[in-house]
Design an enzyme around this catalytic site. Structure first.
Site, PDB file in Angstrom:
ATOM      1  N   ASP A 150      92.970  68.919  20.224  1.00  0.00           N
ATOM      2  CA  ASP A 150      91.875  69.102  19.266  1.00  0.00           C
ATOM      3  C   ASP A 150      90.511  68.854  19.893  1.00  0.00           C
ATOM      4  O   ASP A 150      90.397  68.255  20.964  1.00  0.00           O
ATOM      5  CB  ASP A 150      92.052  68.165  18.057  1.00  0.00           C
ATOM      6  CG  ASP A 150      92.016  66.691  18.443  1.00  0.00           C
ATOM      7  OD1 ASP A 150      92.594  66.325  19.474  1.00  0.00           O
ATOM      8  OD2 ASP A 150      91.380  65.899  17.711  1.00  0.00           O
ATOM      9  N   GLU A 184      93.498  63.701  18.282  1.00  0.00           N
ATOM     10  CA  GLU A 184      92.996  62.545  19.038  1.00  0.00           C
ATOM     11  C   GLU A 184      91.587  62.182  18.611  1.00  0.00           C
ATOM     12  O   GLU A 184      91.230  61.019  18.482  1.00  0.00           O
ATOM     13  CB  GLU A 184      93.024  62.865  20.541  1.00  0.00           C
ATOM     14  CG  GLU A 184      92.772  61.667  21.442  1.00  0.00           C
ATOM     15  CD  GLU A 184      91.306  61.426  21.784  1.00  0.00           C
ATOM     16  OE1 GLU A 184      90.999  60.398  22.371  1.00  0.00           O
ATOM     17  OE2 GLU A 184      90.440  62.272  21.440  1.00  0.00           O
TER      18      GLU A 184
HETATM   19 ZN    ZN Z   1      89.091  63.489  24.599  1.00  0.00          ZN
END
Ligand code: ZN
Length: 395
Positions: free
Chosen positions: A90, A185
Protein backbone atom coordinates in the site's frame (compact mmCIF):
# COMPACT_ATOMS: atom_id res chain seq x y z
CA UNK A 1 18.66 -8.07 -19.01
CA UNK A 2 20.63 -5.31 -17.30
CA UNK A 3 19.62 -5.54 -13.64
CA UNK A 4 19.26 -1.76 -13.28
CA UNK A 5 16.91 -1.61 -16.23
CA UNK A 6 14.94 -4.53 -14.89
CA UNK A 7 14.44 -3.03 -11.45
CA UNK A 8 13.32 0.27 -12.99
CA UNK A 9 10.94 -1.45 -15.42
CA UNK A 10 9.34 -3.37 -12.57
CA UNK A 11 9.13 -0.27 -10.42
CA UNK A 12 7.43 1.76 -13.16
CA UNK A 13 4.94 -1.04 -13.67
CA UNK A 14 4.07 -1.30 -9.97
CA UNK A 15 3.71 2.44 -9.26
CA UNK A 16 1.08 2.79 -11.95
CA UNK A 17 -1.25 0.61 -9.90
CA UNK A 18 -3.11 2.64 -7.28
CA UNK A 19 -2.74 0.87 -3.92
CA UNK A 20 -3.54 3.64 -1.47
CA UNK A 21 -4.70 2.31 1.89
CA UNK A 22 -7.34 4.03 4.00
CA UNK A 23 -7.27 5.20 7.59
CA UNK A 24 -9.97 4.16 10.05
CA UNK A 25 -11.45 1.19 8.16
CA UNK A 26 -12.60 -1.36 10.73
CA UNK A 27 -14.95 -3.59 8.80
CA UNK A 28 -12.67 -4.91 6.09
CA UNK A 29 -9.08 -5.97 5.58
CA UNK A 30 -7.20 -4.85 3.63
CA UNK A 31 -8.65 -1.38 4.01
CA UNK A 32 -8.97 -0.94 0.24
CA UNK A 33 -9.80 -3.46 -2.48
CA UNK A 34 -7.38 -1.87 -4.93
CA UNK A 35 -4.32 -3.14 -3.07
CA UNK A 36 -5.32 -6.62 -4.22
CA UNK A 37 -4.80 -5.64 -7.83
CA UNK A 38 -1.06 -5.34 -7.22
CA UNK A 39 -1.16 -8.43 -4.99
CA UNK A 40 -2.64 -10.47 -7.88
CA UNK A 41 -0.10 -9.14 -10.37
CA UNK A 42 2.72 -10.14 -8.02
CA UNK A 43 1.25 -13.61 -7.60
CA UNK A 44 1.32 -14.04 -11.40
CA UNK A 45 4.86 -12.72 -11.63
CA UNK A 46 6.09 -14.94 -8.77
CA UNK A 47 4.56 -17.95 -10.50
CA UNK A 48 6.18 -16.94 -13.79
CA UNK A 49 9.50 -16.78 -11.99
CA UNK A 50 8.98 -20.36 -10.87
CA UNK A 51 8.65 -19.73 -7.14
CA UNK A 52 6.90 -22.33 -5.02
CA UNK A 53 3.99 -22.09 -2.55
CA UNK A 54 2.82 -18.86 -4.18
CA UNK A 55 -0.20 -17.68 -2.24
CA UNK A 56 -2.58 -14.78 -1.88
CA UNK A 57 -4.46 -15.35 1.35
CA UNK A 58 -7.90 -14.07 2.37
CA UNK A 59 -6.40 -10.96 3.97
CA UNK A 60 -4.36 -9.91 0.96
CA UNK A 61 -0.93 -11.17 2.03
CA UNK A 62 1.19 -12.49 -0.83
CA UNK A 63 3.74 -15.14 0.14
CA UNK A 64 6.04 -17.41 -1.85
CA UNK A 65 9.09 -19.61 -1.44
CA UNK A 66 12.36 -19.87 -3.31
CA UNK A 67 13.85 -23.17 -2.13
CA UNK A 68 17.52 -23.24 -1.18
CA UNK A 69 19.84 -24.27 -3.99
CA UNK A 70 22.67 -25.46 -1.80
CA UNK A 71 22.67 -29.27 -1.71
CA UNK A 72 21.28 -30.25 1.72
CA UNK A 73 23.94 -32.85 2.46
CA UNK A 74 26.87 -30.41 2.16
CA UNK A 75 28.67 -28.54 4.91
CA UNK A 76 27.48 -25.18 3.52
CA UNK A 77 23.90 -26.27 4.03
CA UNK A 78 24.16 -26.94 7.72
CA UNK A 79 22.43 -24.43 9.97
CA UNK A 80 21.19 -22.35 7.05
CA UNK A 81 18.36 -20.08 8.17
CA UNK A 82 15.23 -19.47 6.15
CA UNK A 83 15.39 -15.80 5.26
CA UNK A 84 12.25 -13.71 4.84
CA UNK A 85 12.06 -10.64 2.61
CA UNK A 86 9.16 -8.26 3.14
CA UNK A 87 7.77 -5.14 1.51
CA UNK A 88 4.38 -3.47 1.67
CA UNK A 89 1.81 -3.14 -1.10
CA UNK A 90 0.00 0.00 0.00
CA UNK A 91 0.86 3.68 -0.29
CA UNK A 92 0.30 6.64 2.04
CA UNK A 93 -3.41 7.41 2.52
CA UNK A 94 -3.14 11.22 2.55
CA UNK A 95 -1.94 11.80 -1.02
CA UNK A 96 -3.58 10.39 -4.14
CA UNK A 97 -1.93 7.40 -5.76
CA UNK A 98 -4.29 7.36 -8.74
CA UNK A 99 -2.95 7.73 -12.28
CA UNK A 100 0.65 8.00 -11.16
CA UNK A 101 2.76 9.32 -14.01
CA UNK A 102 6.40 8.59 -13.15
CA UNK A 103 9.00 10.97 -14.56
CA UNK A 104 12.64 9.94 -14.95
CA UNK A 105 15.04 12.84 -14.43
CA UNK A 106 18.11 11.53 -16.27
CA UNK A 107 21.60 12.17 -14.98
CA UNK A 108 20.70 14.48 -12.08
CA UNK A 109 23.18 17.33 -11.98
CA UNK A 110 22.24 18.79 -8.59
CA UNK A 111 19.91 21.65 -7.79
CA UNK A 112 16.14 21.67 -7.67
CA UNK A 113 13.96 19.06 -9.34
CA UNK A 114 10.90 20.53 -11.03
CA UNK A 115 7.79 18.39 -11.20
CA UNK A 116 6.00 19.24 -14.47
CA UNK A 117 2.52 19.51 -12.95
CA UNK A 118 3.68 21.29 -9.79
CA UNK A 119 6.19 23.84 -11.13
CA UNK A 120 5.81 26.22 -8.19
CA UNK A 121 6.85 23.65 -5.63
CA UNK A 122 10.09 22.03 -6.80
CA UNK A 123 12.00 19.48 -4.72
CA UNK A 124 14.84 21.50 -3.21
CA UNK A 125 18.23 20.22 -2.03
CA UNK A 126 17.86 22.66 0.89
CA UNK A 127 14.91 20.65 2.21
CA UNK A 128 16.32 17.31 1.05
CA UNK A 129 20.09 17.38 1.59
CA UNK A 130 20.40 13.69 0.74
CA UNK A 131 19.81 14.58 -2.93
CA UNK A 132 23.48 15.58 -3.11
CA UNK A 133 24.43 11.88 -3.01
CA UNK A 134 22.48 11.13 -6.16
CA UNK A 135 24.30 13.48 -8.53
CA UNK A 136 24.91 11.68 -11.79
CA UNK A 137 22.11 9.20 -11.12
CA UNK A 138 18.65 9.05 -12.62
CA UNK A 139 15.94 10.17 -10.19
CA UNK A 140 12.33 9.12 -10.52
CA UNK A 141 9.52 11.36 -9.29
CA UNK A 142 5.82 11.68 -9.92
CA UNK A 143 4.58 14.48 -12.17
CA UNK A 144 3.45 16.41 -9.08
CA UNK A 145 -0.26 15.55 -9.14
CA UNK A 146 0.15 12.38 -7.07
CA UNK A 147 2.60 10.64 -4.81
CA UNK A 148 5.03 8.33 -6.57
CA UNK A 149 4.64 5.26 -4.40
CA UNK A 150 8.34 4.47 -4.04
CA UNK A 151 7.37 3.71 -0.46
CA UNK A 152 7.27 0.79 -0.80
CA UNK A 153 7.11 -0.23 -4.44
CA UNK A 154 10.86 0.36 -4.57
CA UNK A 155 11.14 -2.42 -1.99
CA UNK A 156 8.85 -4.72 -3.97
CA UNK A 157 10.71 -4.05 -7.23
CA UNK A 158 14.04 -4.79 -5.55
CA UNK A 159 12.88 -8.06 -4.03
CA UNK A 160 11.26 -9.21 -7.28
CA UNK A 161 14.36 -8.33 -9.29
CA UNK A 162 16.57 -10.18 -6.84
CA UNK A 163 14.36 -13.26 -7.11
CA UNK A 164 14.49 -13.08 -10.91
CA UNK A 165 18.26 -12.86 -10.71
CA UNK A 166 18.55 -15.86 -8.42
CA UNK A 167 16.26 -17.84 -10.70
CA UNK A 168 18.20 -16.98 -13.84
CA UNK A 169 21.67 -17.60 -12.38
CA UNK A 170 21.62 -20.87 -10.50
CA UNK A 171 25.30 -20.55 -9.67
CA UNK A 172 24.41 -18.01 -6.98
CA UNK A 173 24.06 -19.97 -3.74
CA UNK A 174 21.20 -18.99 -1.46
CA UNK A 175 19.27 -20.39 1.48
CA UNK A 176 15.53 -20.98 1.49
CA UNK A 177 13.92 -17.59 0.91
CA UNK A 178 10.39 -16.68 1.93
CA UNK A 179 8.84 -13.61 0.34
CA UNK A 180 5.99 -11.60 1.82
CA UNK A 181 4.13 -8.60 0.43
CA UNK A 182 1.80 -7.08 2.99
CA UNK A 183 -1.16 -4.66 2.79
CA UNK A 184 -2.11 -1.75 5.06
CA UNK A 185 1.33 -0.93 6.46
CA UNK A 186 0.76 2.81 6.08
CA UNK A 187 -2.29 2.67 8.32
CA UNK A 188 -0.42 0.76 11.01
CA UNK A 189 -1.98 -2.63 10.32
CA UNK A 190 0.62 -4.31 8.12
CA UNK A 191 1.08 -7.29 10.39
CA UNK A 192 -2.46 -7.47 11.79
CA UNK A 193 -3.29 -10.84 10.19
CA UNK A 194 0.21 -11.83 9.12
CA UNK A 195 0.68 -15.51 9.93
CA UNK A 196 4.23 -15.58 11.28
CA UNK A 197 4.03 -19.32 11.91
CA UNK A 198 2.98 -20.13 8.37
CA UNK A 199 5.61 -17.74 7.00
CA UNK A 200 8.12 -19.93 8.82
CA UNK A 201 11.25 -17.82 8.40
CA UNK A 202 14.04 -17.68 10.97
CA UNK A 203 14.99 -14.10 10.23
CA UNK A 204 13.56 -11.46 7.91
CA UNK A 205 14.31 -8.06 6.45
CA UNK A 206 11.83 -5.40 5.44
CA UNK A 207 12.94 -3.39 2.38
CA UNK A 208 11.23 -0.18 3.38
CA UNK A 209 13.93 2.33 4.23
CA UNK A 210 15.29 5.48 2.68
CA UNK A 211 18.95 6.40 2.14
CA UNK A 212 21.22 3.99 0.29
CA UNK A 213 23.15 1.56 2.45
CA UNK A 214 21.09 2.10 5.57
CA UNK A 215 20.20 -0.62 8.02
CA UNK A 216 17.67 0.29 10.66
CA UNK A 217 17.74 -1.82 13.78
CA UNK A 218 16.00 0.55 16.16
CA UNK A 219 12.54 1.99 16.39
CA UNK A 220 10.75 4.08 18.95
CA UNK A 221 9.11 2.60 22.00
CA UNK A 222 5.61 3.85 21.37
CA UNK A 223 2.56 4.31 23.56
CA UNK A 224 -0.53 6.41 23.17
CA UNK A 225 -2.23 8.26 26.00
CA UNK A 226 -5.98 8.78 26.00
CA UNK A 227 -6.74 11.66 28.30
CA UNK A 228 -10.30 12.14 29.43
CA UNK A 229 -11.29 15.39 31.12
CA UNK A 230 -14.67 15.69 32.81
CA UNK A 231 -16.18 19.06 33.57
CA UNK A 232 -19.58 20.33 34.73
CA UNK A 233 -22.00 21.81 32.21
CA UNK A 234 -24.29 24.61 33.33
CA UNK A 235 -26.30 27.21 31.40
CA UNK A 236 -23.60 29.75 30.54
CA UNK A 237 -25.82 32.64 31.59
CA UNK A 238 -25.93 31.35 35.16
CA UNK A 239 -22.61 29.54 35.29
CA UNK A 240 -20.71 31.71 37.72
CA UNK A 241 -19.02 29.56 40.32
CA UNK A 242 -20.66 26.41 38.91
CA UNK A 243 -19.38 25.62 35.44
CA UNK A 244 -16.25 23.53 34.94
CA UNK A 245 -15.41 23.80 31.23
CA UNK A 246 -13.66 20.67 29.95
CA UNK A 247 -12.77 22.40 26.65
CA UNK A 248 -10.85 25.09 28.48
CA UNK A 249 -9.17 22.53 30.74
CA UNK A 250 -8.10 20.49 27.70
CA UNK A 251 -6.43 23.59 26.27
CA UNK A 252 -4.78 24.22 29.62
CA UNK A 253 -3.59 20.61 29.78
CA UNK A 254 -1.94 20.92 26.36
CA UNK A 255 -0.29 24.18 27.36
CA UNK A 256 1.41 22.31 30.23
CA UNK A 257 3.23 19.99 27.80
CA UNK A 258 6.64 21.64 27.41
CA UNK A 259 7.15 22.72 23.80
CA UNK A 260 10.71 21.38 23.88
CA UNK A 261 9.32 17.84 24.14
CA UNK A 262 7.15 17.87 21.02
CA UNK A 263 7.73 16.46 17.51
CA UNK A 264 8.21 19.93 16.06
CA UNK A 265 11.20 20.62 18.33
CA UNK A 266 12.88 17.21 18.63
CA UNK A 267 15.08 15.04 16.42
CA UNK A 268 17.66 12.26 16.58
CA UNK A 269 17.27 10.28 19.77
CA UNK A 270 15.06 12.78 21.61
CA UNK A 271 11.71 11.74 23.05
CA UNK A 272 8.44 13.54 22.52
CA UNK A 273 4.80 13.96 23.49
CA UNK A 274 2.48 14.67 20.59
CA UNK A 275 -1.07 15.79 21.38
CA UNK A 276 -2.65 15.25 17.97
CA UNK A 277 -6.37 14.81 18.44
CA UNK A 278 -8.90 16.67 20.53
CA UNK A 279 -12.67 16.30 20.74
CA UNK A 280 -15.26 17.30 23.26
CA UNK A 281 -17.61 19.80 24.83
CA UNK A 282 -18.08 21.52 28.17
CA UNK A 283 -18.88 18.37 30.11
CA UNK A 284 -16.22 16.12 28.60
CA UNK A 285 -13.13 16.49 26.43
CA UNK A 286 -10.85 13.82 25.04
CA UNK A 287 -7.28 14.28 24.05
CA UNK A 288 -5.09 11.71 22.32
CA UNK A 289 -1.35 12.08 22.75
CA UNK A 290 1.43 10.00 21.25
CA UNK A 291 4.23 9.12 23.66
CA UNK A 292 7.55 8.31 21.97
CA UNK A 293 11.05 7.49 23.15
CA UNK A 294 13.81 5.02 22.34
CA UNK A 295 13.73 3.34 25.74
CA UNK A 296 11.52 2.62 28.70
CA UNK A 297 13.19 5.27 30.84
CA UNK A 298 12.40 7.96 28.28
CA UNK A 299 8.81 6.73 28.00
CA UNK A 300 8.44 6.91 31.76
CA UNK A 301 9.76 10.49 31.77
CA UNK A 302 7.24 11.49 29.11
CA UNK A 303 4.41 9.84 31.01
CA UNK A 304 5.48 11.61 34.20
CA UNK A 305 5.17 14.87 32.30
CA UNK A 306 1.55 14.03 31.45
CA UNK A 307 0.89 13.19 35.08
CA UNK A 308 2.37 16.56 36.12
CA UNK A 309 0.17 18.38 33.62
CA UNK A 310 -2.82 16.58 35.10
CA UNK A 311 -1.89 17.55 38.66
CA UNK A 312 -1.35 21.19 37.71
CA UNK A 313 -4.71 21.42 35.96
CA UNK A 314 -6.43 19.78 38.92
CA UNK A 315 -4.73 22.13 41.33
CA UNK A 316 -6.39 25.07 39.58
CA UNK A 317 -9.71 23.25 39.17
CA UNK A 318 -10.19 20.49 41.76
CA UNK A 319 -13.78 19.87 40.65
CA UNK A 320 -12.59 18.46 37.31
CA UNK A 321 -11.84 14.79 36.78
CA UNK A 322 -8.91 13.75 34.63
CA UNK A 323 -8.06 10.21 33.61
CA UNK A 324 -4.99 9.17 31.66
CA UNK A 325 -5.08 5.74 30.00
CA UNK A 326 -1.87 4.53 28.43
CA UNK A 327 -1.98 1.99 25.60
CA UNK A 328 1.12 0.26 24.31
CA UNK A 329 1.66 0.52 20.54
CA UNK A 330 5.04 -1.10 19.88
CA UNK A 331 8.50 -1.44 21.40
CA UNK A 332 12.03 -0.73 20.19
CA UNK A 333 13.04 -3.70 18.05
CA UNK A 334 16.64 -3.32 19.20
CA UNK A 335 15.64 -5.14 22.38
CA UNK A 336 15.17 -8.24 20.21
CA UNK A 337 17.76 -7.63 17.49
CA UNK A 338 20.58 -7.22 20.01
CA UNK A 339 20.13 -10.89 20.84
CA UNK A 340 20.94 -11.84 17.24
CA UNK A 341 23.72 -9.44 16.20
CA UNK A 342 24.62 -11.55 13.13
CA UNK A 343 21.35 -10.55 11.41
CA UNK A 344 22.37 -6.91 11.11
CA UNK A 345 26.03 -7.82 10.56
CA UNK A 346 25.15 -9.97 7.54
CA UNK A 347 23.16 -7.10 6.06
CA UNK A 348 26.07 -4.72 6.60
CA UNK A 349 28.50 -7.15 4.97
CA UNK A 350 26.19 -7.44 1.95
CA UNK A 351 25.94 -3.65 1.66
CA UNK A 352 29.73 -3.44 1.77
CA UNK A 353 30.04 -6.08 -0.95
CA UNK A 354 27.86 -3.85 -3.13
CA UNK A 355 30.42 -1.07 -2.76
CA UNK A 356 28.44 1.02 -0.32
CA UNK A 357 29.16 2.06 3.23
CA UNK A 358 26.62 0.62 5.65
CA UNK A 359 24.96 3.13 7.93
CA UNK A 360 23.10 2.01 11.02
CA UNK A 361 20.12 4.16 11.87
CA UNK A 362 17.32 4.47 14.35
CA UNK A 363 13.83 5.08 13.01
CA UNK A 364 11.82 7.85 14.64
CA UNK A 365 8.75 5.75 14.10
CA UNK A 366 7.79 2.10 13.85
CA UNK A 367 8.01 -0.58 11.20
CA UNK A 368 6.24 -3.83 10.54
CA UNK A 369 9.54 -5.39 11.49
CA UNK A 370 9.31 -3.92 14.99
CA UNK A 371 6.06 -5.78 15.56
CA UNK A 372 7.40 -8.98 13.99
CA UNK A 373 10.47 -8.87 16.23
CA UNK A 374 8.20 -9.28 19.24
CA UNK A 375 6.30 -12.25 17.82
CA UNK A 376 9.33 -14.35 17.09
CA UNK A 377 10.64 -13.05 13.76
CA UNK A 378 13.64 -10.74 14.14
CA UNK A 379 13.30 -8.23 11.30
CA UNK A 380 15.50 -5.17 10.79
CA UNK A 381 14.76 -2.73 7.99
CA UNK A 382 16.89 -2.27 4.88
CA UNK A 383 17.03 0.70 2.57
CA UNK A 384 14.80 0.61 -0.48
CA UNK A 385 16.59 3.75 -1.71
CA UNK A 386 13.62 6.04 -1.71
CA UNK A 387 14.81 9.43 -0.65
CA UNK A 388 12.96 12.48 0.49
CA UNK A 389 9.68 14.25 0.67
CA UNK A 390 6.51 12.62 1.73
CA UNK A 391 3.49 13.45 -0.38
CA UNK A 392 3.56 14.78 -3.90
CA UNK A 393 6.77 13.91 -5.60
CA UNK A 394 9.02 11.14 -4.56
CA UNK A 395 7.74 9.06 -1.70
ZN1 ZN B 1 6.93 2.11 3.91
Amino acid sequence: MDIRKEVVDRFLRYVRIDTQSKEGVEDRYPSTEKQLQLARLLVDELKDLGLEEVQLDQHGYVTATLPQNIPPDTKAASNLPTVGLLAHLDTYPEVSGKNVNPIIHKNYSGGKIVLPQLPDSPILPRDNPELERYKGDDIITSDGTTLLGADDKAGIAEIMTMLARLRSDLSLPHPRIRVGFTPDEEVGNGTKYFDVKAFAADVAYTADGSGMGEVEDETFCADSANIQIKGIDVHPGYAKGKMVNAVRLAAEFISKIPIKHTPETTEGRESYLHPYQITGNVSEAKLVTLVRSFDQEGLDQMKAMLERAKQEVLKNEPRAEIRIDIKESYRNMKEVLDKYPEIVKCAEAAIQQCGMTPVRKAIRGGTDGARLCFVGLPTPNLSASMPVRRGQGIT
